[in-house]
Enzyme design. Structure first.
Site, PDB file in Angstrom:
ATOM      1  N   CYS A   1     -11.974 -29.025   7.479  1.00 44.22           N
ATOM      2  CA  CYS A   1     -10.894 -28.062   7.252  1.00 44.22           C
ATOM      3  C   CYS A   1      -9.554 -28.790   7.307  1.00 44.22           C
ATOM      4  O   CYS A   1      -9.339 -29.665   8.155  1.00 44.22           O
ATOM      5  CB  CYS A   1     -10.942 -26.955   8.309  1.00 44.22           C
ATOM      6  SG  CYS A   1      -9.613 -25.742   8.152  1.00 44.22           S
TER       7      CYS A   1
ATOM      8  N   ASP B   1      -8.095  -7.287   0.823  1.00 40.90           N
ATOM      9  CA  ASP B   1      -7.217  -7.651   1.937  1.00 40.90           C
ATOM     10  C   ASP B   1      -7.801  -7.104   3.225  1.00 40.90           C
ATOM     11  O   ASP B   1      -8.613  -6.174   3.201  1.00 40.90           O
ATOM     12  CB  ASP B   1      -5.826  -7.043   1.739  1.00 40.90           C
ATOM     13  CG  ASP B   1      -5.844  -5.542   1.981  1.00 40.90           C
ATOM     14  OD1 ASP B   1      -5.440  -5.116   3.080  1.00 40.90           O
ATOM     15  OD2 ASP B   1      -6.309  -4.777   1.104  1.00 40.90           O
TER      16      ASP B   1
ATOM     17  N   CYS C   1      -6.532 -27.407   7.843  1.00 38.36           N
ATOM     18  CA  CYS C   1      -5.475 -26.739   8.605  1.00 38.36           C
ATOM     19  C   CYS C   1      -5.011 -27.627   9.758  1.00 38.36           C
ATOM     20  O   CYS C   1      -5.687 -28.577  10.152  1.00 38.36           O
ATOM     21  CB  CYS C   1      -5.946 -25.386   9.133  1.00 38.36           C
ATOM     22  SG  CYS C   1      -6.971 -25.478  10.620  1.00 38.36           S
TER      23      CYS C   1
ATOM     24  N   ASP D   1       0.840  -1.190   0.000  1.00 32.48           N
ATOM     25  CA  ASP D   1       0.000   0.000   0.000  1.00 32.48           C
ATOM     26  C   ASP D   1       0.881   1.247   0.000  1.00 32.48           C
ATOM     27  O   ASP D   1       2.106   1.158   0.067  1.00 32.48           O
ATOM     28  CB  ASP D   1      -0.962  -0.014   1.182  1.00 32.48           C
ATOM     29  CG  ASP D   1      -0.236  -0.046   2.527  1.00 32.48           C
ATOM     30  OD1 ASP D   1       0.988   0.179   2.567  1.00 32.48           O
ATOM     31  OD2 ASP D   1      -0.906  -0.296   3.547  1.00 32.48           O
TER      32      ASP D   1
ATOM     33  N   HIS E   1      -5.784 -21.421  10.825  1.00 32.09           N
ATOM     34  CA  HIS E   1      -7.157 -21.819  10.511  1.00 32.09           C
ATOM     35  C   HIS E   1      -7.898 -20.717   9.768  1.00 32.09           C
ATOM     36  O   HIS E   1      -8.551 -20.973   8.736  1.00 32.09           O
ATOM     37  CB  HIS E   1      -7.934 -22.173  11.782  1.00 32.09           C
ATOM     38  CG  HIS E   1      -9.402 -22.333  11.520  1.00 32.09           C
ATOM     39  ND1 HIS E   1      -9.936 -23.465  10.951  1.00 32.09           N
ATOM     40  CD2 HIS E   1     -10.442 -21.459  11.691  1.00 32.09           C
ATOM     41  CE1 HIS E   1     -11.236 -23.314  10.784  1.00 32.09           C
ATOM     42  NE2 HIS E   1     -11.575 -22.095  11.226  1.00 32.09           N
TER      43      HIS E   1
ATOM     44  N   CYS F   1      -7.363 -28.007  12.823  1.00 30.43           N
ATOM     45  CA  CYS F   1      -8.541 -28.865  12.671  1.00 30.43           C
ATOM     46  C   CYS F   1      -8.185 -30.331  12.460  1.00 30.43           C
ATOM     47  O   CYS F   1      -8.966 -31.216  12.827  1.00 30.43           O
ATOM     48  CB  CYS F   1      -9.393 -28.363  11.504  1.00 30.43           C
ATOM     49  SG  CYS F   1     -10.185 -26.774  11.831  1.00 30.43           S
TER      50      CYS F   1
END
Length: 374
Positions: free
Chosen positions: A306, A268, A308, A90, A337, A311
């Site tokens: 999930c 974002d 990840c 940015d 996660h 999980c």
């Protein structure tokens, strides 16, 4: 730069690919925020393994620390942080906006006082482009003047005028960098606050400058959600279809769906990682606070299916224990996660667009997410 492979039949949602110096990414896409050259509480390797190929860095913070000399020595932010894929940076304009007591805005640029050590600095449209070139940004943003809701029309006109003037100066400097071999893309930013005539004027002025991509600024800055959706729809109608569109600062499912529905390609937000560090995580049934006592004996994962680490290996009960005990591993797992959740959501959204069922997917997802949220 942008190739569109499918347009949704009922909305402005679209899918495609974005060709950047460090590889191609599929859009629409969410970008994790790496403010200081790192996505907080997670390694770049883990972000990479999820499939993310574009993350965001913060010009204001990197300018103050570690500073230009460091990036010149290392050859840019990619080498410094060992991130092999694309980086969007940015302009620092939002930080200038949010640190109002520490800055003065004039036509030539912004003079501000560092929140770190109180030292004074001066940013101009040209110096911001030059610094982002030093960072080696794949996508860089023009310096703009972001304004809060409920300012006067007179102040909004002045900020809109200054944003356009700065955009022109930024493009001149970027053209010089391009002639020297720099491959990063410069995006112009639309402002106009919450005045539709100014939004239209800003859109026309920024589009006329023919940037590689266009960003919508000044939304999701504290206005009601209904106002956000109204001005997002109004502004996005002016954007050229052949260029990538970026909406800054949104990162929850309801706002993501609104953005995609209006043809936005990139977005974002720090929300996913910030809330994760405080023990709040995404699920398809809404957000849950892992610190709540009701999770203490829960042997199930945060979200069934999930992939990840949190999980696939750990229970909600163990996650609660980590947060209550103040263990760093808790925020790390929760961050992984939340980023995996958003990555998977974007994959599903792109599939739904290609199959012309985006509207029904949005309705079904949000009906469950909003109505069942804990």
């Amino acid at each position: 730069m942008l190739t569109i492979d499918h347009n949704d039949t009922l909305t402005a949602a679209r899918t495609g690919t974005l060709a950047l110096p460090h590889g191609t990414i599929e859009v629409p896409a969410f970008m994790p925020v790496g403010t200081n050259g790192t996505v907080k509480a997670i390694s770049h390797a883990a972000v990479d393994n999820m499939g993310y190929r574009l993350i965001l860095g913060n010009t204001y913070h990197l300018y103050l620390r570690p500073g230009k000399e460091v990036f010149e020595t290392y050859g840019g932010l990619h080498a410094f942080s060992s991130w092999p894929h694309n980086i969007l940076t940015d302009s620092g304009g939002f930080q200038v906006f949010s640190l109002a007591p520490f800055r003065k805005i004039r036509d030539e640029g912004v003079r501000f006082r560092s929140h770190i050590d109180g030292s004074y600095h001066h940013l101009t449209p040209e110096s911001v482009v030059e610094f982002q070139r030093t960072l080696g940004s794949d996508i860089m943003m023009c310096l703009d003047e972001c304004t809060p809701p409920e300012i006067s029309y007179k102040k909004a006109i002045e900020a809109c005028r200054r944003t356009t003037a700065w955009a022109k100066r930024s493009k001149v400097r970027w053209d010089i960098e391009r002639e020297a071999g720099f491959e990063g893309k410069l995006f112009g930013i639309i402002q106009g606050n919450f005045f539709k005539d100014l939004r239209k004027i800003s859109s026309e002025e920024i589009i006329e400058l023919d940037f590689p991509g266009i960003a919508i600024g000044g939304l999701s800055v504290g206005e009601p959600k209904e106002t956000f959706e109204e001005y997002l729809a109004y502004t996005s109608q002016f954007l050229p279809s052949e260029k990538p569109r970026y909406l800054m600062g949104i990162g929850t499912p309801d706002y993501i769906f609104a953005a995609v529905e209006n043809g936005i390609d990139l977005f974002d937000c720090v929300f996913a990682t910030r809330t994760a560090r405080n023990g709040t995580v995404f699920t398809k049934d809404g957000m849950i606070n892992l610190k709540k006592a009701g999770h203490a004996l829960d042997k199930g994962p945060i979200e069934e299916g999930c992939t990840c680490q949190a999980c696939t290996r750990y229970s909600r009960g163990y996650m609660r224990h980590l947060f209550k005990a103040g263990e760093l591993f808790g925020p790390m797992l929760a961050t992984e996660h939340n980023l995996q959740f958003l990555y998977d959501l974007m994959v599903e959204i792109r599939h739904s667009i290609r199959e012309d069922r985006f509207s029904s997917f949005k309705k079904n997802f949000l009906d469950r997410y909003v109505k069942k949220g804990n």
